[in-house]
Design a protein around this motif. Structure first.
Motif, PDB file in Angstrom:
ATOM      1  N   SER A 123      70.784  23.368 -55.040  1.00  0.00           N
ATOM      2  CA  SER A 123      70.610  24.729 -54.531  1.00  0.00           C
ATOM      3  C   SER A 123      69.360  24.801 -53.660  1.00  0.00           C
ATOM      4  O   SER A 123      68.419  24.040 -53.854  1.00  0.00           O
ATOM      5  CB  SER A 123      70.443  25.711 -55.693  1.00  0.00           C
ATOM      6  N   CYS A 124      69.373  25.759 -52.736  1.00  0.00           N
ATOM      7  CA  CYS A 124      68.198  25.996 -51.889  1.00  0.00           C
ATOM      8  C   CYS A 124      67.178  26.785 -52.716  1.00  0.00           C
ATOM      9  O   CYS A 124      67.499  27.833 -53.259  1.00  0.00           O
ATOM     10  CB  CYS A 124      68.606  26.786 -50.651  1.00  0.00           C
ATOM     11  N   GLU A 125      65.973  26.254 -52.775  1.00  0.00           N
ATOM     12  CA  GLU A 125      64.942  26.910 -53.584  1.00  0.00           C
ATOM     13  C   GLU A 125      64.596  28.288 -53.004  1.00  0.00           C
ATOM     14  O   GLU A 125      64.354  29.243 -53.735  1.00  0.00           O
ATOM     15  CB  GLU A 125      63.692  26.029 -53.605  1.00  0.00           C
ATOM     16  N   ARG A 126      64.624  28.396 -51.680  1.00  0.00           N
ATOM     17  CA  ARG A 126      64.188  29.642 -51.036  1.00  0.00           C
ATOM     18  C   ARG A 126      65.183  30.783 -51.212  1.00  0.00           C
ATOM     19  O   ARG A 126      64.802  31.927 -51.408  1.00  0.00           O
ATOM     20  CB  ARG A 126      63.977  29.381 -49.547  1.00  0.00           C
ATOM     21  N   CYS A 127      66.509  30.492 -51.116  1.00  0.00           N
ATOM     22  CA  CYS A 127      67.477  31.599 -51.130  1.00  0.00           C
ATOM     23  C   CYS A 127      68.502  31.498 -52.245  1.00  0.00           C
ATOM     24  O   CYS A 127      69.331  32.393 -52.397  1.00  0.00           O
ATOM     25  CB  CYS A 127      68.180  31.709 -49.778  1.00  0.00           C
ATOM     26  N   GLY A 128      68.490  30.395 -53.015  1.00  0.00           N
ATOM     27  CA  GLY A 128      69.395  30.268 -54.158  1.00  0.00           C
ATOM     28  C   GLY A 128      70.808  29.828 -53.814  1.00  0.00           C
ATOM     29  O   GLY A 128      71.640  29.687 -54.705  1.00  0.00           O
TER      30      GLY A 128
ATOM     31  N   PRO B 239      63.901  25.848 -45.948  1.00  0.00           N
ATOM     32  CA  PRO B 239      65.068  26.717 -45.856  1.00  0.00           C
ATOM     33  C   PRO B 239      66.340  25.951 -45.498  1.00  0.00           C
ATOM     34  O   PRO B 239      66.294  24.960 -44.788  1.00  0.00           O
ATOM     35  CB  PRO B 239      64.689  27.693 -44.741  1.00  0.00           C
ATOM     36  N   CYS B 240      67.467  26.478 -45.986  1.00  0.00           N
ATOM     37  CA  CYS B 240      68.754  25.827 -45.784  1.00  0.00           C
ATOM     38  C   CYS B 240      69.501  26.511 -44.632  1.00  0.00           C
ATOM     39  O   CYS B 240      69.013  27.458 -44.022  1.00  0.00           O
ATOM     40  CB  CYS B 240      69.578  25.907 -47.067  1.00  0.00           C
ATOM     41  N   VAL B 241      70.709  26.055 -44.421  1.00  0.00           N
ATOM     42  CA  VAL B 241      71.537  26.583 -43.333  1.00  0.00           C
ATOM     43  C   VAL B 241      71.813  28.091 -43.513  1.00  0.00           C
ATOM     44  O   VAL B 241      72.013  28.823 -42.543  1.00  0.00           O
ATOM     45  CB  VAL B 241      72.843  25.753 -43.244  1.00  0.00           C
ATOM     46  N   HIS B 242      71.790  28.569 -44.761  1.00  0.00           N
ATOM     47  CA  HIS B 242      72.086  29.993 -45.018  1.00  0.00           C
ATOM     48  C   HIS B 242      70.869  30.897 -44.846  1.00  0.00           C
ATOM     49  O   HIS B 242      71.012  32.114 -44.792  1.00  0.00           O
ATOM     50  CB  HIS B 242      72.626  30.173 -46.442  1.00  0.00           C
ATOM     51  N   CYS B 243      69.663  30.320 -44.835  1.00  0.00           N
ATOM     52  CA  CYS B 243      68.493  31.205 -44.797  1.00  0.00           C
ATOM     53  C   CYS B 243      67.486  30.866 -43.708  1.00  0.00           C
ATOM     54  O   CYS B 243      66.513  31.595 -43.542  1.00  0.00           O
ATOM     55  CB  CYS B 243      67.807  31.245 -46.176  1.00  0.00           C
ATOM     56  N   ARG B 244      67.710  29.780 -42.995  1.00  0.00           N
ATOM     57  CA  ARG B 244      66.633  29.345 -42.081  1.00  0.00           C
ATOM     58  C   ARG B 244      66.362  30.340 -40.956  1.00  0.00           C
ATOM     59  O   ARG B 244      65.256  30.370 -40.440  1.00  0.00           O
ATOM     60  CB  ARG B 244      66.885  27.927 -41.576  1.00  0.00           C
TER      61      ARG B 244
HETATM   62 ZN   LIG Z   1      68.416  28.809 -48.303  1.00  0.00          ZN
END
Ligand SMILES: [Zn+2]
Ligand SMILES: [Zn+2]
Length: 248
Positions: free
Chosen positions: A51-56, A68-73
């Motif tokens: 999981s992405c630590e920043r957005c879950g 950040p991942c592809v969903h939150c960057r």
């Molecule tokens: Zn993320």
């Protein structure tokens, strides 16, 4: 001799599916769910390592877990991390919807126990000084049995031993319900949505912000922005589920 308590005790039922359990003792100790629902949850609970630590967001086995991942960057998120039970898929979605629209808080408390059981290390690691629910506007309180975020925050605060602070952050204006706003407009919709009483209480504090689900993150981000502007050191988010924008 007068054993009314036992005589009138209600038979145990699963919080989610209402079935009497085949192995009630085990389930009560664990999650309040029957064996079958517990198995469904086990399949739905996210692997923190993926999981992405920043957005879950859960990223799948072959996607880099960089944050950040592809969903939150591309999002201006002001919080530092997200802890959640899993993605808003069948089992977790059904459990949240039945708990939110129930007249009792039992379902939300059961989900919160599951969250603590599964994310204990992560939540304690944050070492929150304060646990804060995303508040309802006073007008929303007139039509709801309870604020889900407040129920989850209260249970979380007891379970992880961090004080609940539900008076400081308040809704300063009635915003349109996020689910009725286009995804691209949700950050704008939340601007200036909150106010603070006793902002001095936040100086240097690690705050755990609590809501039921996180979709774009706009609501928790706006709360974090305000809390940090008053001196909060970090803002972490705990929710039951993460909804990916495309499935909202
Ligand atoms: Zn993320
Ligand atoms: Zn069940």
């Amino acid at each position: 001799m007068w054993n009314f308590g036992l005589d009138f005790a209600l038979p145990w039922k699963c919080v989610l599916c209402d079935s009497p359990d085949d192995n009630a003792q085990v389930s009560i100790n664990r999650t309040s769910y029957c064996t079958s629902c517990t198995e469904k949850f086990e399949a739905a609970i996210a692997d923190v390592d993926q999981s992405c630590e920043r957005c879950g967001a859960v990223l799948g086995p072959f996607v880099p877990t960089d944050s950040p991942c592809v969903h939150c960057r591309d999002k201006p998120l002001k919080f530092d991390s997200v802890s959640c039970l899993g993605m808003y898929g069948e089992t977790i979605r059904d459990a949240i919807l039945s708990a939110k629209y129930s007249s009792s808080t039992v379902g939300l408390e059961a989900l919160c126990r599951l969250l603590v059981q599964e994310r204990c290390q992560q939540l304690r690691g944050i070492k929150p000084d304060l646990v804060m629910p995303i508040p309802h506007h006073w007008r929303a309180r007139l039509t709801r049995h309870f604020n889900s975020a407040a129920v989850i925050a209260e249970s979380l605060s007891v379970a992880i031993g961090a004080p609940l602070e539900d008076q400081t952050l308040y809704r300063s204006r009635l915003t349109r319900l996020q689910k009725r706003v286009d995804l691209k407009d949700r950050f704008e919709n939340q601007k200036g949505a909150f106010g603070l009483r006793n902002p001095e209480l936040l100086k240097g504090k690690r705050v755990l912000i609590v809501d039921d689900v996180l979709t774009t993150g706009a609501t928790c981000s706006e709360a974090s922005r305000l809390l940090k502007s008053a001196g909060a050191k970090t803002c972490h988010v705990a929710v039951i589920a993460r909804v990916l924008d495309s499935s909202a």
